[in-house]
Design an enzyme around this catalytic site. Structure first.
Site, PDB file in Angstrom:
ATOM      1  N   PRO A  73       0.093  10.216   3.076  1.00  0.00           N
ATOM      2  CA  PRO A  73      -0.420  11.382   3.793  1.00  0.00           C
ATOM      3  C   PRO A  73      -1.924  11.370   4.040  1.00  0.00           C
ATOM      4  O   PRO A  73      -2.702  10.969   3.177  1.00  0.00           O
ATOM      5  CB  PRO A  73      -0.026  12.560   2.892  1.00  0.00           C
ATOM      6  CG  PRO A  73       0.297  11.961   1.576  1.00  0.00           C
ATOM      7  CD  PRO A  73       0.784  10.569   1.839  1.00  0.00           C
ATOM      8  N   ASN A  74      -2.259  11.831   5.213  1.00  0.00           N
ATOM      9  CA  ASN A  74      -3.631  12.032   5.699  1.00  0.00           C
ATOM     10  C   ASN A  74      -4.334  10.745   6.117  1.00  0.00           C
ATOM     11  O   ASN A  74      -5.401  10.803   6.726  1.00  0.00           O
ATOM     12  CB  ASN A  74      -4.484  12.786   4.664  1.00  0.00           C
ATOM     13  CG  ASN A  74      -3.942  14.175   4.395  1.00  0.00           C
ATOM     14  OD1 ASN A  74      -3.738  14.933   5.325  1.00  0.00           O
ATOM     15  ND2 ASN A  74      -3.673  14.505   3.147  1.00  0.00           N
ATOM     16  N   ARG A 127     -13.427  11.523   8.373  1.00  0.00           N
ATOM     17  CA  ARG A 127     -14.126  12.392   7.408  1.00  0.00           C
ATOM     18  C   ARG A 127     -14.384  11.624   6.113  1.00  0.00           C
ATOM     19  O   ARG A 127     -13.804  10.563   5.881  1.00  0.00           O
ATOM     20  CB  ARG A 127     -13.336  13.676   7.136  1.00  0.00           C
ATOM     21  CG  ARG A 127     -12.017  13.458   6.429  1.00  0.00           C
ATOM     22  CD  ARG A 127     -11.388  14.800   6.041  1.00  0.00           C
ATOM     23  NE  ARG A 127     -10.077  14.591   5.462  1.00  0.00           N
ATOM     24  CZ  ARG A 127      -9.835  14.393   4.167  1.00  0.00           C
ATOM     25  NH1 ARG A 127     -10.808  14.375   3.290  1.00  0.00           N
ATOM     26  NH2 ARG A 127      -8.613  14.199   3.721  1.00  0.00           N
ATOM     27  N   TYR A 141     -14.500   6.790   2.179  1.00  0.00           N
ATOM     28  CA  TYR A 141     -13.445   6.024   2.856  1.00  0.00           C
ATOM     29  C   TYR A 141     -13.944   5.153   4.014  1.00  0.00           C
ATOM     30  O   TYR A 141     -13.164   4.392   4.589  1.00  0.00           O
ATOM     31  CB  TYR A 141     -12.366   6.989   3.366  1.00  0.00           C
ATOM     32  CG  TYR A 141     -11.693   7.768   2.247  1.00  0.00           C
ATOM     33  CD1 TYR A 141     -10.786   7.143   1.388  1.00  0.00           C
ATOM     34  CD2 TYR A 141     -11.963   9.119   2.033  1.00  0.00           C
ATOM     35  CE1 TYR A 141     -10.177   7.838   0.361  1.00  0.00           C
ATOM     36  CE2 TYR A 141     -11.344   9.829   1.014  1.00  0.00           C
ATOM     37  CZ  TYR A 141     -10.460   9.182   0.175  1.00  0.00           C
ATOM     38  OH  TYR A 141      -9.850   9.867  -0.846  1.00  0.00           O
ATOM     39  N   ASN A 177      -0.232   2.068   0.243  1.00  0.00           N
ATOM     40  CA  ASN A 177      -1.256   3.048  -0.136  1.00  0.00           C
ATOM     41  C   ASN A 177      -0.567   4.407  -0.089  1.00  0.00           C
ATOM     42  O   ASN A 177      -0.484   5.027   0.981  1.00  0.00           O
ATOM     43  CB  ASN A 177      -2.455   3.015   0.804  1.00  0.00           C
ATOM     44  CG  ASN A 177      -3.547   3.989   0.352  1.00  0.00           C
ATOM     45  OD1 ASN A 177      -3.313   4.834  -0.520  1.00  0.00           O
ATOM     46  ND2 ASN A 177      -4.730   3.869   0.932  1.00  0.00           N
ATOM     47  N   ALA A 237      -2.010  10.642  -1.745  1.00  0.00           N
ATOM     48  CA  ALA A 237      -1.792  11.665  -2.787  1.00  0.00           C
ATOM     49  C   ALA A 237      -0.432  11.532  -3.470  1.00  0.00           C
ATOM     50  O   ALA A 237      -0.272  11.964  -4.617  1.00  0.00           O
ATOM     51  CB  ALA A 237      -1.955  13.053  -2.190  1.00  0.00           C
ATOM     52  N   ASP A 280      10.775   5.527  -7.785  1.00  0.00           N
ATOM     53  CA  ASP A 280      12.178   5.122  -7.955  1.00  0.00           C
ATOM     54  C   ASP A 280      12.637   4.208  -6.821  1.00  0.00           C
ATOM     55  O   ASP A 280      13.359   3.236  -7.037  1.00  0.00           O
ATOM     56  CB  ASP A 280      13.085   6.353  -8.025  1.00  0.00           C
ATOM     57  CG  ASP A 280      13.032   7.032  -9.388  1.00  0.00           C
ATOM     58  OD1 ASP A 280      12.573   6.395 -10.357  1.00  0.00           O
ATOM     59  OD2 ASP A 280      13.444   8.205  -9.480  1.00  0.00           O
ATOM     60  N   GLU A 284       0.016  -2.148  -4.818  1.00  0.00           N
ATOM     61  CA  GLU A 284      -0.491  -0.776  -4.638  1.00  0.00           C
ATOM     62  C   GLU A 284      -1.955  -0.893  -4.236  1.00  0.00           C
ATOM     63  O   GLU A 284      -2.729  -1.616  -4.876  1.00  0.00           O
ATOM     64  CB  GLU A 284      -0.360  -0.001  -5.952  1.00  0.00           C
ATOM     65  CG  GLU A 284      -0.959   1.387  -5.888  1.00  0.00           C
ATOM     66  CD  GLU A 284      -0.966   2.081  -7.254  1.00  0.00           C
ATOM     67  OE1 GLU A 284      -0.354   1.551  -8.216  1.00  0.00           O
ATOM     68  OE2 GLU A 284      -1.614   3.143  -7.363  1.00  0.00           O
ATOM     69  N   HIS A 318      -5.585   1.107  -2.909  1.00  0.00           N
ATOM     70  CA  HIS A 318      -6.397   2.296  -2.657  1.00  0.00           C
ATOM     71  C   HIS A 318      -7.740   1.858  -2.092  1.00  0.00           C
ATOM     72  O   HIS A 318      -8.345   0.896  -2.582  1.00  0.00           O
ATOM     73  CB  HIS A 318      -6.612   3.102  -3.940  1.00  0.00           C
ATOM     74  CG  HIS A 318      -5.323   3.583  -4.509  1.00  0.00           C
ATOM     75  ND1 HIS A 318      -4.654   4.656  -3.988  1.00  0.00           N
ATOM     76  CD2 HIS A 318      -4.553   3.090  -5.508  1.00  0.00           C
ATOM     77  CE1 HIS A 318      -3.529   4.825  -4.666  1.00  0.00           C
ATOM     78  NE2 HIS A 318      -3.439   3.887  -5.586  1.00  0.00           N
ATOM     79  N   ILE A 319      -8.202   2.598  -1.117  1.00  0.00           N
ATOM     80  CA  ILE A 319      -9.485   2.301  -0.487  1.00  0.00           C
ATOM     81  C   ILE A 319     -10.613   2.574  -1.489  1.00  0.00           C
ATOM     82  O   ILE A 319     -11.542   1.780  -1.643  1.00  0.00           O
ATOM     83  CB  ILE A 319      -9.650   3.191   0.780  1.00  0.00           C
ATOM     84  CG1 ILE A 319      -8.571   2.829   1.795  1.00  0.00           C
ATOM     85  CG2 ILE A 319     -11.051   3.042   1.369  1.00  0.00           C
ATOM     86  CD1 ILE A 319      -8.379   3.861   2.904  1.00  0.00           C
ATOM     87  N   SER A 320     -10.503   3.707  -2.173  1.00  0.00           N
ATOM     88  CA  SER A 320     -11.514   4.081  -3.172  1.00  0.00           C
ATOM     89  C   SER A 320     -11.086   3.586  -4.552  1.00  0.00           C
ATOM     90  O   SER A 320      -9.919   3.252  -4.770  1.00  0.00           O
ATOM     91  CB  SER A 320     -11.670   5.606  -3.187  1.00  0.00           C
ATOM     92  OG  SER A 320     -10.448   6.221  -3.553  1.00  0.00           O
ATOM     93  N   ARG A 380     -12.963   8.209 -10.179  1.00  0.00           N
ATOM     94  CA  ARG A 380     -12.946   9.572  -9.648  1.00  0.00           C
ATOM     95  C   ARG A 380     -12.449  10.563 -10.699  1.00  0.00           C
ATOM     96  O   ARG A 380     -12.294  10.229 -11.868  1.00  0.00           O
ATOM     97  CB  ARG A 380     -12.106   9.585  -8.363  1.00  0.00           C
ATOM     98  CG  ARG A 380     -12.694   8.623  -7.316  1.00  0.00           C
ATOM     99  CD  ARG A 380     -11.908   8.581  -6.061  1.00  0.00           C
ATOM    100  NE  ARG A 380     -11.993   9.861  -5.362  1.00  0.00           N
ATOM    101  CZ  ARG A 380     -11.290  10.121  -4.256  1.00  0.00           C
ATOM    102  NH1 ARG A 380     -10.492   9.202  -3.752  1.00  0.00           N
ATOM    103  NH2 ARG A 380     -11.410  11.277  -3.663  1.00  0.00           N
TER     104      ARG A 380
HETATM  105  O1  CA2 Z   1      -8.503   5.622  -1.904  1.00  0.00           O
HETATM  106  C1  CA2 Z   1      -7.385   5.728  -1.382  1.00  0.00           C
HETATM  107  O2  CA2 Z   1      -6.936   4.920  -0.592  1.00  0.00           O
HETATM  108  C2  CA2 Z   1      -6.516   6.945  -1.718  1.00  0.00           C
HETATM  109  O3  CA2 Z   1      -5.160   6.532  -1.811  1.00  0.00           O
HETATM  110  C3  CA2 Z   1      -6.699   7.948  -0.610  1.00  0.00           C
HETATM  111  C4  CA2 Z   1      -6.053   9.309  -0.866  1.00  0.00           C
HETATM  112  C5  CA2 Z   1      -6.380   9.856  -2.234  1.00  0.00           C
HETATM  113  O4  CA2 Z   1      -5.556  10.976  -2.489  1.00  0.00           O
HETATM  114  C6  CA2 Z   1      -6.134   8.807  -3.287  1.00  0.00           C
HETATM  115  O5  CA2 Z   1      -6.531   9.328  -4.483  1.00  0.00           O
HETATM  116  C7  CA2 Z   1      -6.917   7.542  -3.029  1.00  0.00           C
HETATM  117  C8  CA2 Z   1      -6.494  10.338   0.147  1.00  0.00           C
HETATM  118  C9  CA2 Z   1      -6.343   9.953   1.576  1.00  0.00           C
HETATM  119  C10 CA2 Z   1      -7.035  10.957   2.413  1.00  0.00           C
HETATM  120  O6  CA2 Z   1      -7.050  10.499   3.726  1.00  0.00           O
HETATM  121  C11 CA2 Z   1      -8.219  10.485   4.394  1.00  0.00           C
HETATM  122  C12 CA2 Z   1      -8.247  11.074   5.613  1.00  0.00           C
HETATM  123  C13 CA2 Z   1      -9.400  11.059   6.370  1.00  0.00           C
HETATM  124  C14 CA2 Z   1     -10.503  10.417   5.896  1.00  0.00           C
HETATM  125  C15 CA2 Z   1     -10.454   9.828   4.690  1.00  0.00           C
HETATM  126  C16 CA2 Z   1      -9.314   9.849   3.944  1.00  0.00           C
END
Ligand code: CA2
Length: 150
Positions: A11-12, A19, A24, A74, A77, A87, A98, A100-102, A107
């Site tokens: 998601p997202n 943003r 990110y 990835n 959330a 599962d 797995e 993650h960008i960050s 964190r």
């Molecule tokens: O660091 C990552 O790749 C995460 O999986 C990104 C998730 C966060 O919940 C994880 O803890 C770490 C959040 C993705 C939010 O999506 C974004 C949307 C617009 C700009 C930046 C991120």
């Protein structure tokens, strides 16, 4: 011919590059997909994103049915909430990375307990969006060279 590598995004992440660039970066998900295809050394890539948990689960099932050679995920959330994705991944017999960008471990504590890590072969975190081609390169090494059609 090897079966595709599935790259699944939670998601997202469709909003990536729009943003929080300090965490990110500025790269969009479409640009990440191009980076992945370039890193794939001829392996087929299925690259998807969804904001819906069930859709990600269905795609893991699809990867299993297709005989996919590896999954890079990835889960965003859903990493910290989804026993259902965990599962589904458990049923996949190939390598799982797995991603993650960050660096989630740097964190807040809510980002520290990943369900997906319990079933992943490897975890990459904190390399920014460059983590994606790094993951693809690692996956290609794990699954071996692409075999030409007989
Ligand atoms: O660091 C990552 O790749 C995460 O999986 C990104 C998730 C966060 O919940 C994880 O803890 C770490 C959040 C993705 C939010 O999506 C974004 C949307 C617009 C700009 C930046 C991120």
């Amino acid at each position: 011919m090897s079966k595709p590598i599935y790259i699944l995004n939670g998601p997202n992440l469709n909003r990536l590059g729009t943003r929080e660039p300090e965490i990110y970066g500025h790269t969009t998900l479409a640009e990440v997909e191009v980076m992945c295809r370039e890193a794939a050394s001829g392996h087929a890539i299925v690259f998807r994103q969804s904001n819906r948990e069930y859709e990600i689960i269905d795609w893991v099932h699809e990867a299993i049915e297709e005989g996919s050679s590896g999954i890079i995920i990835n889960p965003a959330a859903f990493t910290f909430t989804s026993m259902a994705i965990m599962d589904a991944l458990k049923m996949f017999s190939g390598p799982i990375i797995e991603l993650h960008i960050s660096n989630i471990h740097k964190r807040e504590p809510i980002y520290h307990k990943s369900y997906v890590s319990l079933v992943a072969t490897a975890v990459i975190a904190g390399l920014g969006t460059k983590g994606y081609p790094v993951a693809v390169g690692a996956m290609v090494e794990m699954i071996g060279p692409r075999l030409a059609k007989a």
